[in-house]
Enzyme design. Sequence first.
Site, PDB file in Angstrom:
ATOM      1  N   SER A 121       7.749  53.055 -12.117  1.00 48.53           N
ATOM      2  CA  SER A 121       6.749  53.288 -11.230  1.00 48.53           C
ATOM      3  C   SER A 121       6.026  54.549 -11.356  1.00 48.53           C
ATOM      4  N   SER A 168      19.408  67.062  -3.991  1.00 52.90           N
ATOM      5  CA  SER A 168      18.311  68.307  -4.061  1.00 52.90           C
ATOM      6  C   SER A 168      18.655  69.439  -3.012  1.00 52.90           C
ATOM      7  N   ALA A 169      17.906  70.483  -3.278  1.00 53.68           N
ATOM      8  CA  ALA A 169      18.431  71.537  -2.278  1.00 53.68           C
ATOM      9  C   ALA A 169      17.779  71.302  -1.117  1.00 53.68           C
ATOM     10  N   THR A 170      16.915  70.258  -0.976  1.00 51.69           N
ATOM     11  CA  THR A 170      16.209  69.777   0.211  1.00 51.69           C
ATOM     12  C   THR A 170      17.226  69.471   1.376  1.00 51.69           C
ATOM     13  N   TYR A 209      11.710  62.085   2.766  1.00 48.06           N
ATOM     14  CA  TYR A 209      12.146  62.364   1.363  1.00 48.06           C
ATOM     15  C   TYR A 209      13.483  62.739   1.415  1.00 48.06           C
ATOM     16  N   LYS A 251      17.819  61.607   0.604  1.00 50.17           N
ATOM     17  CA  LYS A 251      18.996  62.426  -0.075  1.00 50.17           C
ATOM     18  C   LYS A 251      19.919  62.693   0.791  1.00 50.17           C
ATOM     19  N   ASN A 285      14.528  74.194  -8.224  1.00 51.05           N
ATOM     20  CA  ASN A 285      13.238  73.670  -8.607  1.00 51.05           C
ATOM     21  C   ASN A 285      13.081  73.824 -10.087  1.00 51.05           C
ATOM     22  N   ASN A 308       1.657  67.860  -6.901  1.00 55.00           N
ATOM     23  CA  ASN A 308       1.973  68.586  -5.299  1.00 55.00           C
ATOM     24  C   ASN A 308       2.950  69.891  -5.806  1.00 55.00           C
ATOM     25  N   ASN A 309       3.606  69.860  -6.975  1.00 55.12           N
ATOM     26  CA  ASN A 309       4.526  71.306  -7.083  1.00 55.12           C
ATOM     27  C   ASN A 309       3.806  72.354  -7.915  1.00 55.12           C
ATOM     28  N   PRO A 353       2.552  73.395   5.611  1.00 57.65           N
ATOM     29  CA  PRO A 353       3.418  73.091   6.670  1.00 57.65           C
ATOM     30  C   PRO A 353       4.887  72.977   6.052  1.00 57.65           C
ATOM     31  N   GLY A 354       6.206  73.276   6.763  1.00 57.78           N
ATOM     32  CA  GLY A 354       7.263  72.785   6.283  1.00 57.78           C
ATOM     33  C   GLY A 354       7.912  73.726   5.166  1.00 57.78           C
TER      34      GLY A 354
HETATM   35  P1  NAD Z   1      10.729  61.184 -11.798  1.00 56.06           P
HETATM   36  O1  NAD Z   1       9.652  60.391 -10.709  1.00 56.06           O
HETATM   37  O2  NAD Z   1       9.881  61.722 -12.989  1.00 56.06           O
HETATM   38  O3  NAD Z   1      11.737  60.035 -12.263  1.00 56.06           O
HETATM   39  C1  NAD Z   1      12.403  59.308 -11.373  1.00 56.06           C
HETATM   40  C2  NAD Z   1      12.337  57.997 -12.098  1.00 56.06           C
HETATM   41  O4  NAD Z   1      12.828  56.813 -11.177  1.00 56.06           O
HETATM   42  C3  NAD Z   1      10.839  57.310 -12.533  1.00 56.06           C
HETATM   43  O5  NAD Z   1      10.988  57.197 -13.872  1.00 56.06           O
HETATM   44  C4  NAD Z   1      10.643  55.943 -11.676  1.00 56.06           C
HETATM   45  O6  NAD Z   1       9.832  55.320 -12.408  1.00 56.06           O
HETATM   46  C5  NAD Z   1      12.121  55.759 -11.534  1.00 56.06           C
HETATM   47  N1  NAD Z   1      12.195  54.859 -10.323  1.00 56.06           N
HETATM   48  C6  NAD Z   1      12.029  55.186  -8.992  1.00 56.06           C
HETATM   49  N2  NAD Z   1      12.224  54.054  -8.303  1.00 56.06           N
HETATM   50  C7  NAD Z   1      12.925  53.172  -9.165  1.00 56.06           C
HETATM   51  C8  NAD Z   1      13.612  51.772  -8.687  1.00 56.06           C
HETATM   52  N3  NAD Z   1      13.609  51.473  -7.503  1.00 56.06           N
HETATM   53  N4  NAD Z   1      13.966  51.159  -9.783  1.00 56.06           N
HETATM   54  C9  NAD Z   1      13.913  51.737 -10.981  1.00 56.06           C
HETATM   55  N5  NAD Z   1      13.292  52.882 -11.261  1.00 56.06           N
HETATM   56  C10 NAD Z   1      12.773  53.354 -10.232  1.00 56.06           C
HETATM   57  O7  NAD Z   1      11.255  62.408 -11.077  1.00 56.06           O
HETATM   58  P2  NAD Z   1      12.175  63.419 -11.445  1.00 56.06           P
HETATM   59  O8  NAD Z   1      11.577  64.818 -11.269  1.00 56.06           O
HETATM   60  O9  NAD Z   1      12.918  63.290 -12.949  1.00 56.06           O
HETATM   61  O10 NAD Z   1      13.568  63.337 -10.380  1.00 56.06           O
HETATM   62  C11 NAD Z   1      14.677  62.612 -10.770  1.00 56.06           C
HETATM   63  C12 NAD Z   1      15.355  62.602  -9.438  1.00 56.06           C
HETATM   64  O11 NAD Z   1      16.130  64.022  -9.425  1.00 56.06           O
HETATM   65  C13 NAD Z   1      14.810  61.958  -8.222  1.00 56.06           C
HETATM   66  O12 NAD Z   1      16.065  61.326  -7.640  1.00 56.06           O
HETATM   67  C14 NAD Z   1      14.656  63.128  -7.417  1.00 56.06           C
HETATM   68  O13 NAD Z   1      14.654  63.007  -6.072  1.00 56.06           O
HETATM   69  C15 NAD Z   1      15.574  64.335  -7.802  1.00 56.06           C
HETATM   70  N6  NAD Z   1      15.212  65.629  -7.643  1.00 56.06           N
HETATM   71  C16 NAD Z   1      14.129  65.874  -8.306  1.00 56.06           C
HETATM   72  C17 NAD Z   1      13.362  67.384  -8.166  1.00 56.06           C
HETATM   73  C18 NAD Z   1      12.292  67.775  -8.628  1.00 56.06           C
HETATM   74  O14 NAD Z   1      11.765  68.880  -8.566  1.00 56.06           O
HETATM   75  N7  NAD Z   1      11.767  67.336  -9.936  1.00 56.06           N
HETATM   76  C19 NAD Z   1      14.345  68.195  -7.238  1.00 56.06           C
HETATM   77  C20 NAD Z   1      15.398  67.718  -6.659  1.00 56.06           C
HETATM   78  C21 NAD Z   1      15.885  66.346  -6.926  1.00 56.06           C
HETATM   79  C1  UD1 Z   2      10.056  71.042  -3.792  1.00 54.97           C
HETATM   80  C2  UD1 Z   2      10.179  69.879  -2.630  1.00 54.97           C
HETATM   81  C3  UD1 Z   2      11.500  69.977  -2.439  1.00 54.97           C
HETATM   82  C4  UD1 Z   2      12.491  69.609  -3.522  1.00 54.97           C
HETATM   83  C5  UD1 Z   2      12.157  70.849  -4.335  1.00 54.97           C
HETATM   84  C6  UD1 Z   2      13.191  71.034  -5.561  1.00 54.97           C
HETATM   85  C7  UD1 Z   2       7.824  69.883  -1.670  1.00 54.97           C
HETATM   86  C8  UD1 Z   2       7.253  70.090  -0.401  1.00 54.97           C
HETATM   87  N1  UD1 Z   2       9.424  70.207  -1.622  1.00 54.97           N
HETATM   88  O1  UD1 Z   2      10.238  71.931  -3.171  1.00 54.97           O
HETATM   89  O2  UD1 Z   2      11.816  68.705  -1.364  1.00 54.97           O
HETATM   90  O3  UD1 Z   2      13.762  70.013  -2.986  1.00 54.97           O
HETATM   91  O4  UD1 Z   2      10.698  70.819  -5.050  1.00 54.97           O
HETATM   92  O5  UD1 Z   2      12.478  70.817  -6.618  1.00 54.97           O
HETATM   93  O6  UD1 Z   2       7.458  69.060  -2.592  1.00 54.97           O
HETATM   94  N2  UD1 Z   2       3.128  76.371  -3.985  1.00 54.97           N
HETATM   95  C9  UD1 Z   2       2.004  76.827  -3.880  1.00 54.97           C
HETATM   96  N3  UD1 Z   2       0.935  76.223  -4.299  1.00 54.97           N
HETATM   97  C10 UD1 Z   2       0.998  74.577  -4.829  1.00 54.97           C
HETATM   98  C11 UD1 Z   2       2.573  74.330  -4.766  1.00 54.97           C
HETATM   99  C12 UD1 Z   2       3.354  75.080  -4.595  1.00 54.97           C
HETATM  100  O7  UD1 Z   2       1.500  78.157  -3.658  1.00 54.97           O
HETATM  101  O8  UD1 Z   2      -0.024  74.148  -5.389  1.00 54.97           O
HETATM  102  C13 UD1 Z   2       4.285  77.114  -3.533  1.00 54.97           C
HETATM  103  C14 UD1 Z   2       5.063  76.446  -2.316  1.00 54.97           C
HETATM  104  O9  UD1 Z   2       4.562  77.089  -1.026  1.00 54.97           O
HETATM  105  C15 UD1 Z   2       6.395  77.199  -2.750  1.00 54.97           C
HETATM  106  C16 UD1 Z   2       6.498  77.210  -4.162  1.00 54.97           C
HETATM  107  O10 UD1 Z   2       5.149  77.201  -4.532  1.00 54.97           O
HETATM  108  O11 UD1 Z   2       6.635  78.733  -2.387  1.00 54.97           O
HETATM  109  C17 UD1 Z   2       7.246  76.203  -4.991  1.00 54.97           C
HETATM  110  O12 UD1 Z   2       6.687  74.830  -4.274  1.00 54.97           O
HETATM  111  P1  UD1 Z   2       6.920  73.283  -4.761  1.00 54.97           P
HETATM  112  O13 UD1 Z   2       6.885  73.565  -6.237  1.00 54.97           O
HETATM  113  O14 UD1 Z   2       6.258  72.398  -4.388  1.00 54.97           O
HETATM  114  O15 UD1 Z   2       8.647  73.256  -4.644  1.00 54.97           O
HETATM  115  P2  UD1 Z   2       9.075  73.338  -3.230  1.00 54.97           P
HETATM  116  O16 UD1 Z   2       8.450  73.169  -2.227  1.00 54.97           O
HETATM  117  O17 UD1 Z   2      10.130  74.523  -3.123  1.00 54.97           O
END
Ligand code: NAD
Ligand code: UD1
Length: 337
Positions: free
Chosen positions: A34, A124-126, A148, A152, A178, A197-198, A292-293
């Site tokens: 997905s 996650s740190a969230t 989200y 977690k 991160n 988004n990130n 926000p947030g």
């Molecule tokens: P990602 O979206 O690249 O990987 C998640 C995978 O799960 C995807 O390949 C997706 O297709 C699959 N998936 C989702 N729902 C599914 C379902 N119902 N059945 C089977 N497959 C499914 O994300 P990622 O960045 O690699 O993150 C992996 C995990 O780590 C997630 O649980 C995410 O919440 C957690 N996490 C990610 C971050 C981050 O910043 N990337 C930070 C903290 C925690």
């Molecule tokens: C994101 C997730 C959070 C998750 C964490 C771990 C969101 C809102 N939060 O955190 O739930 O636990 O990843 O990986 O997605 N920023 C900009 N411009 C941008 C994007 C971000 O200035 O276009 C800033 C943000 O304000 C923040 C920093 O960059 O200060 C990092 O942001 P992001 O990469 O989105 O990660 P987090 O918000 O820390």
Amino acid sequence: MKILVTGGAGYIASHTNVELLKEDYEVVVLDNLSNSVEESIHRAEALSGKSITFYQADLLDYETLDAVFKAEKFDAVIHFAGLKAVGESCQIPLRYFDNNITGTINLLKAMEEHSVKKLVFSSSATVYGHAKEMPIKEDAPLSAMNPYGRTKLIIEDMLRDIYASDNSWDIALLRYFNPIGAHESGEIGEDPNGIPNNLVPYIAKVAVGALDNIHVFGNDYDTPDGTGIRDYIHVVDLAIGHVKAIEKLNSNPGLVTYNLGTGVGYSVLEIIKNYEAACQKALPYVIDPRRPGDAAVCYSDASKAERELGWVAKRGIKEMCEDSWRWQSKNPNGYNK
Ligand code: NAD
Ligand code: UD1
């Protein structure tokens, strides 16, 4: 040892697959694709010279899950599968609750049914919400700031309850800070759908010319340069943390919880500067209002993982940006060549 990697085609899992294969674990991926493509699995195979068994399946489909458990006889599970976009989770919370929580319940039922009781969970740190004290330790108070994050926290709570009811489980809750960067080969990396988004994936798109300007969300925080500070961790270090967690589970530790971060915070402007050095061009940015947030500052105390897992993040911010850029410049359209 045979490991089921749920969500195994995704960003963090594809890097973890490479590290698991390197250490001679057998890897079976289950992913509904997905938010990923099968190509990431093939690239992890090519990088390691070993093969991965792949099931395209959804955790919401219990029958298929059960059949996979029956066919494969797993020793442990690493559970990455889940939806992870914070903004989207506020728009469609029910979908997040269903996918992440119901999906995990199905997985846990199948594990119980087939007596597989070793689990590494992607937290996650969230889960720390807006932490009051920095650096954040594992025993800091927990709270959810959005749907989200709530998924977690609920999953962590479920796992704590399951362990309390049956301590023959071994469970590692890994709280990532991160994750950024990519494998040093530039063959696998983060490939978000649509506009990222990130921060770092967004910067990467600006660097490759797909987006015009970086938007800095606020420069009036109480931080040295006014922009938000985060604990960025190289995805390969994070992947190695999973291998260490599996090793730990083999010593029957019960339920254990670890922060995986570097313990060092960088501001948004510092990340832009490091990325400019990596891609050797100036990256235009504009200052926008705060998102926000968002917290001003968030970084980990990762010393527990160092003490108990023998794990420490080794790659610095320079490598994180260089490796992200290598992946992005080699694959300007991600896996979709
Ligand atoms: P990602 O979206 O690249 O990987 C998640 C995978 O799960 C995807 O390949 C997706 O297709 C699959 N998936 C989702 N729902 C599914 C379902 N119902 N059945 C089977 N497959 C499914 O994300 P990622 O960045 O690699 O993150 C992996 C995990 O780590 C997630 O649980 C995410 O919440 C957690 N996490 C990610 C971050 C981050 O910043 N990337 C930070 C903290 C925690
Ligand atoms: C994101 C997730 C959070 C998750 C964490 C771990 C969101 C809102 N939060 O955190 O739930 O636990 O990843 O990986 O997605 N920023 C900009 N411009 C941008 C994007 C971000 O200035 O276009 C800033 C943000 O304000 C923040 C920093 O960059 O200060 C990092 O942001 P992001 O990469 O989105 O990660 P987090 O918000 O820390």
